[in-house]
Scaffold this motif. Structure first.
Motif, mmCIF file in Angstrom:
data_model
loop_
_atom_site.group_PDB
_atom_site.id
_atom_site.type_symbol
_atom_site.label_atom_id
_atom_site.label_comp_id
_atom_site.label_asym_id
_atom_site.label_seq_id
_atom_site.Cartn_x
_atom_site.Cartn_y
_atom_site.Cartn_z
ATOM 1 N N THR A 105 27.781 1.056 -24.730
ATOM 2 C CA THR A 105 26.850 1.891 -23.957
ATOM 3 C C THR A 105 26.156 2.900 -24.855
ATOM 4 O O THR A 105 24.945 3.143 -24.716
ATOM 5 N N THR A 106 26.903 3.485 -25.786
ATOM 6 C CA THR A 106 26.305 4.456 -26.710
ATOM 7 C C THR A 106 25.247 3.808 -27.590
ATOM 8 O O THR A 106 24.167 4.368 -27.820
ATOM 9 N N ALA A 107 25.541 2.599 -28.085
ATOM 10 C CA ALA A 107 24.573 1.901 -28.940
ATOM 11 C C ALA A 107 23.303 1.550 -28.162
ATOM 12 O O ALA A 107 22.188 1.708 -28.666
ATOM 13 N N VAL A 108 23.464 1.068 -26.926
ATOM 14 C CA VAL A 108 22.298 0.739 -26.109
ATOM 15 C C VAL A 108 21.492 2.003 -25.819
ATOM 16 O O VAL A 108 20.255 1.986 -25.831
ATOM 17 N N ALA A 109 22.190 3.113 -25.566
ATOM 18 C CA ALA A 109 21.485 4.376 -25.298
ATOM 19 C C ALA A 109 20.690 4.834 -26.512
ATOM 20 O O ALA A 109 19.548 5.309 -26.378
ATOM 21 N N GLY A 124 9.232 2.565 -20.322
ATOM 22 C CA GLY A 124 9.755 1.988 -19.088
ATOM 23 C C GLY A 124 10.754 0.881 -19.352
ATOM 24 O O GLY A 124 11.779 0.769 -18.665
ATOM 25 N N ALA A 125 10.491 0.051 -20.367
ATOM 26 C CA ALA A 125 11.419 -1.022 -20.708
ATOM 27 C C ALA A 125 12.743 -0.472 -21.215
ATOM 28 O O ALA A 125 13.816 -1.011 -20.914
ATOM 29 N N SER A 126 12.689 0.617 -21.983
ATOM 30 C CA SER A 126 13.931 1.192 -22.503
ATOM 31 C C SER A 126 14.795 1.759 -21.377
ATOM 32 O O SER A 126 16.023 1.653 -21.412
ATOM 33 N N LEU A 127 14.148 2.367 -20.369
ATOM 34 C CA LEU A 127 14.913 2.855 -19.223
ATOM 35 C C LEU A 127 15.536 1.692 -18.466
ATOM 36 O O LEU A 127 16.702 1.761 -18.042
ATOM 37 N N ALA A 128 14.790 0.590 -18.278
ATOM 38 C CA ALA A 128 15.332 -0.583 -17.601
ATOM 39 C C ALA A 128 16.515 -1.163 -18.376
ATOM 40 O O ALA A 128 17.526 -1.582 -17.791
ATOM 41 N N LEU A 129 16.407 -1.215 -19.709
ATOM 42 C CA LEU A 129 17.503 -1.696 -20.544
ATOM 43 C C LEU A 129 18.776 -0.901 -20.293
ATOM 44 O O LEU A 129 19.861 -1.472 -20.077
ATOM 45 N N LEU A 130 18.654 0.425 -20.298
ATOM 46 C CA LEU A 130 19.827 1.269 -20.116
ATOM 47 C C LEU A 130 20.327 1.227 -18.675
ATOM 48 O O LEU A 130 21.539 1.188 -18.420
ATOM 49 N N PHE A 131 19.391 1.237 -17.714
ATOM 50 C CA PHE A 131 19.741 1.226 -16.300
ATOM 51 C C PHE A 131 20.579 -0.011 -15.950
ATOM 52 O O PHE A 131 21.646 0.083 -15.349
ATOM 53 N N MET A 132 20.091 -1.186 -16.334
ATOM 54 C CA MET A 132 20.813 -2.413 -15.999
ATOM 55 C C MET A 132 22.054 -2.596 -16.863
ATOM 56 O O MET A 132 23.026 -3.231 -16.425
ATOM 57 N N ASN A 133 22.065 -2.032 -18.064
ATOM 58 C CA ASN A 133 23.270 -2.089 -18.877
ATOM 59 C C ASN A 133 24.408 -1.334 -18.195
ATOM 60 O O ASN A 133 25.559 -1.789 -18.186
#
Length: 639
Positions: A105-109, A124-133
């Protein structure tokens, strides 16, 4: 400018004030149909978890801005869905691994934080990446690993289809690009009406040009030779506005009223561009020749089949060059790393609480759906949603405001087919309320997500709502402490960087204003205005910060006002020289340019600038007033 500084003191009222933008009723109807349909299908198939994942994909889509050219909207929707699916896959593989989950989770963040700096679609894509992760790490998937992203993509694709049907891009009618370019001429006419006291009309015009340039040139994959005829015409019309904008700068600097009929002539051009009517037959402007020439220039471009205007605004670079620049920005930007590290730290703390619930249990915090904790951190710490402090406060307030009525609904309405109209209602509220304010955005999303999780949870509804409330408040606390309080200079540093870029852009423009080719001067001036518009946006964001940050931001407003005045003065001097006036001595222009770069270095280093070495008024020519303003600018710097 004084009114703006005064408003900066009342930061809370500014943060709570709703937007006056028109409500997107079409978007509300689209969201209601989408969420209602998905909920009905999930109930019919008895697959509530699949319905939850599909609805999560649609939540990502509804949170995207529904403005701008169709290609940018579609690209933003598609990028968010693909990034969300990737985050969901990573989250599933990291699910239930303790410290391994926290590390993932830290790496994805961190990756999400770095990518956010590239642009609006990447953000927006980066927020979606973290949100769904986070959803992937918090919920076990239904079946094989590829099923959850498939369900999410199916929900997102359904929403995208509804969006495209509502846009109707196949119609041979003027679209958003036409409206954006027409708005440039419309705002120019507003500035004519406002002369000799422009007020906010000058800023509105500059922002309209930014918007039109983005609408025509951003997110284009093909190069200019493959553009369609309509795109070429719109670019030519936007370029044709440049001489008119230069003439209006002289008008404002002269402090005299506009010639009669000028505003009407410019509005006729705006109407022709808005309707896409190249044969509008607009009447020429017969007044002052200084304005008749640029108006006629734009009017003649309306009917040209293949206009070949010079590149006055700057065409986009080739796609590989843009991709390289974006990657370098994400990896080398100090601001991107600061944000990425803040986000990674907060997400690591939130994920550790979730993975080791004994800590939360000892604190008497229920954890029915503890994935809300990292979800809250991810959304609140999003950099381009506004002030982190205010978002934390408003999300807490919005969640409390939405939790109680949602609890009553969940308790009163039995689980089952009654969920369909409720999902449609809650989903339809998102576009309406998100357009008003961040707090209302939270009020809209909270009941929908609670309702969707209630469909899949074996826990009682009251425990679910209590967990949502407690996790949100804890997430806001984590952001306030580890994402805000520990980084007290983050806002000031960003303002300083923006002003440094503004001073540097003005120096670059001054180097070319009297000796360079006209297309180079025009592009430098446009880059300068974009830089100052970014400074203005940052200062408005800081206004919503509580003291002392808000007061520090207010102290920079006079600097921005002085920079705006200096830009207009240099532009007016350049136009006069092209009209036959004697150019200023090279030493005068070089001295002012060097002093601007010295001020940029002083802002960057946080020190007072050195005393300027400018020639006297007799040696400055048309730059005499600019030298006076430079000295005034030194006195306004809050260093």
């Amino acid at each position: 400018m004084g009114a703006t500084r005064a408003a900066a003191g009342n930061w809370l009222s500014r943060a709570l004030a709703p937007s006056r933008e028109p409500l997107p009723w079409l978007g509300a109807a689209r969201a209601a149909v989408a969420f209602g349909t998905v909920t009905a299908v999930a109930l019919a198939l008895d697959e509530p978890r699949a319905g939850l994942l599909a609805a999560a994909g649609m939540v990502l889509a509804t949170m995207r801005p529904d403005i701008g050219p169709y290609r940018s909207r579609a690209l933003g929707l598609a990028a968010s869905q693909l990034a969300g699916a990737a985050g969901l896959v990573v989250g599933q593989f990291a699910h239930g691994h303790g410290w391994g989950t926290v590390t993932a989770t830290t790496a994805v963040a961190l990756l999400s934080g770095l990518v956010s700096s590239i642009g609006t679609i990447a953000s927006g894509a980066s927020l979606a990446l973290l949100f769904m992760n986070v959803i992937g790490t918090g919920l076990p998937g239904p079946g094989e690993w590829w099923l959850p992203p498939l369900f999410q993509l199916a929900g997102g694709a359904f929403y995208i289809v509804l969006a495209v049907l509502s846009w109707r891009p196949w119609r041979h009618r003027p679209g958003p690009e036409h409206r954006a370019v027409a708005d440039v001429y419309g705002r120019a006419a507003d500035l004519v009406d406002a002369a000799p006291h422009p007020g906010g009309a000058r800023t509105a015009l500059s922002m309209a040009v930014d918007t039109a340039q983005d609408a025509l040139m951003c997110h284009r994959v093909r190069d200019k030779k493959h553009w369609g005829e309509e795109t070429r015409w719109l670019v030519a019309m936007l370029n044709a506005a440049t001489p008119l904008l230069e003439a209006l700068t002289l008008l404002i600097r002269s402090a005299r009223p506009a010639p009669p009929g000028l505003a009407e002539a410019v509005r006729r051009i705006a109407d022709a561009v808005r309707s896409g009517n190249r044969d509008a037959g607009t009447a020429p402007f017969r007044g002052d020749p200084a304005f008749a020439r640029p108006v006629e220039f734009a009017r003649l471009r309306l009917s040209e089949a293949h206009p070949e205007d010079p590149d006055w605004l700057g065409l986009p670079r080739p796609l590989p060059a843009r991709a390289y620049r974006a990657a370098r920005m994400a990896l080398t930007s100090a601001a991107a790393w600061r944000y990425g590290l803040r986000l990674a730290l907060c997400m690591a703390i939130a994920s550790a609480f979730v993975e080791f619930p004994g800590v939360l249990h000892d604190l008497w915090i229920p954890t029915v759906h503890s994935l809300w904790l990292p979800l809250t951190v991810a959304v609140v710490l999003k950099p381009d949603f506004g002030s982190v402090f205010v978002r934390s406060l408003l999300r807490a307030v919005g969640t409390v405001a939405a939790a109680v009525p949602t609890l009553l609904v969940l308790v009163a309405v039995p689980r089952g087919w009654a969920a369909v109209p409720l999902a449609a209602l809650f989903g339809g509220l998102i576009p309406v309320l998100k357009a008003r304010s961040y707090a209302m955005r939270t009020v809209a999303v909270t009941p929908l997500m609670l309702f969707l999780f209630d469909m899949t949870s074996p826990q009682p509804s009251d425990e679910l709502v209590l967990a949502r409330l407690s996790d949100t408040l804890l997430g806001c606390l984590i952001v306030m402490v580890f994402g805000y309080a520990l980084w007290p200079w983050s806002r000031r540093v960003r303002i300083g960087e923006r002003f440094t870029a503004g001073f540097g852009a003005l120096a670059d423009y001054l180097d070319e204003a009297f000796t360079g080719p006209r297309n180079v001067r025009a592009r430098d001036r446009r880059a300068l205005h974009r830089s100052l518009d970014a400074v203005r946006a940052d200062l408005r964001e800081v206004q919503s910060e509580p003291p002392p940050a808000g007061r520090a931001g207010a102290a920079w407003w006079p600097v921005l006002g002085a920079l705006d005045a200096l830009v207009d003065t240099v532009t007016a001097a350049s136009v006069k020289v092209r009209g036959g006036a004697e150019p200023p001595p090279r030493r005068a222009a070089r001295a002012i340019s060097a002093d601007l770069r010295e001020m940029a270095a002083a802002v960057r280093d946080g020190r007072p600038p050195r005393t300027p070495r400018l020639p006297g008024p007799s040696g400055e020519g048309v730059l005499g007033e600019a030298a006076v303003q430079i000295r005034r600018l030194h006195r306004t710097l809050p260093l």
